[in-house]
Design a protein around this motif. Sequence first.
Motif, PDB file in Angstrom:
ATOM      1  N   LEU A  25     -11.719 -23.055 -62.471  1.00 49.41           N
ATOM      2  CA  LEU A  25     -12.405 -23.943 -61.530  1.00 49.41           C
ATOM      3  C   LEU A  25     -11.710 -23.842 -60.191  1.00 49.41           C
ATOM      4  O   LEU A  25     -10.481 -23.888 -60.119  1.00 49.41           O
ATOM      5  N   ARG A  26     -12.490 -23.759 -59.110  1.00 49.36           N
ATOM      6  CA  ARG A  26     -11.934 -23.475 -57.794  1.00 49.36           C
ATOM      7  C   ARG A  26     -12.275 -24.561 -56.784  1.00 49.36           C
ATOM      8  O   ARG A  26     -12.992 -24.331 -55.820  1.00 49.36           O
ATOM      9  N   GLY A  27     -11.825 -25.774 -57.050  1.00 48.20           N
ATOM     10  CA  GLY A  27     -12.019 -26.844 -56.082  1.00 48.20           C
ATOM     11  C   GLY A  27     -13.357 -27.540 -56.222  1.00 48.20           C
ATOM     12  O   GLY A  27     -14.196 -27.479 -55.313  1.00 48.20           O
ATOM     13  N   ILE A  28     -13.564 -28.217 -57.345  1.00 41.81           N
ATOM     14  CA  ILE A  28     -14.838 -28.889 -57.627  1.00 41.81           C
ATOM     15  C   ILE A  28     -14.821 -30.302 -57.047  1.00 41.81           C
ATOM     16  O   ILE A  28     -13.925 -31.097 -57.338  1.00 41.81           O
ATOM     17  N   ASP A  29     -15.830 -30.606 -56.226  1.00 41.48           N
ATOM     18  CA  ASP A  29     -16.066 -31.963 -55.741  1.00 41.48           C
ATOM     19  C   ASP A  29     -17.394 -32.430 -56.331  1.00 41.48           C
ATOM     20  O   ASP A  29     -18.421 -31.774 -56.165  1.00 41.48           O
ATOM     21  N   LEU A  30     -17.371 -33.559 -57.023  1.00 42.93           N
ATOM     22  CA  LEU A  30     -18.579 -34.021 -57.696  1.00 42.93           C
ATOM     23  C   LEU A  30     -18.509 -35.520 -57.924  1.00 42.93           C
ATOM     24  O   LEU A  30     -17.488 -36.042 -58.371  1.00 42.93           O
TER      25      LEU A  30
END
Length: 230
Positions: A25-30
């Motif tokens: 995962l490469r920087g998940i904003d959710l």
Amino acid sequence: MSDVVLRLDAVRKWYQTGTLHVDALRGIDLGIGEGEYVAIMGPSGSGKSTLMHILGCLDTPSSGSYRLVGVDVGELSEEELAEIRNRLIGFVFQQFNLLAHLTALRNVELPLAYAGVPGDERRRRALAALDRVGLADRVDHRPSELSGGQQQRVAIARALVTDPALILADEPTGNLDSSSTREVLALFDDLHDQGRTIVLITHEEEVAAEAQRVLRIHDGELQATAAVRR
């Protein structure tokens, strides 16, 4: 957005095996609000399973933060994570994960037993959950005596019985025929209409199309969100 059930900020997950470094995962904003029905899609190797494991508190981020109903899960012990999984998350899996030697009723009671709920209360709540998924007449049947669609409905009843903040469904129709798939998706629609928060992991476009919002993950990054369906 309504009250936020879960929020990921700059979540990264990497694995190190010897000299091999993998960025899953490469920087998940959710952020997902209360009562939302969200589908997450992605091909094999996209990071979809890793994201599901983090959402389900089965794994923790390497960096960034994940908050579930305001709780930073990265700060929890293994014992506390297990409690969060049992109390706040209702899991529905592709393989059903029912215990073959137990009846439908006993399978649905299990999360309440782990939580220390007294027997009479466990039975009352499990019966109500099975009635909710249309299996009030199958409470004494074991998994081998039920169809695939019925087994998945037992699994959904088990997910509902603790009144969780989040229902997390991982490929819930993957082992079902088309008729059972329609039944299960109709049940998810009903649960969403009742205000349940649902996150559905799937690779099937027609399954994802039932959701309110579709997210796509590729190479560990979330892509643009599909338009809201309803």
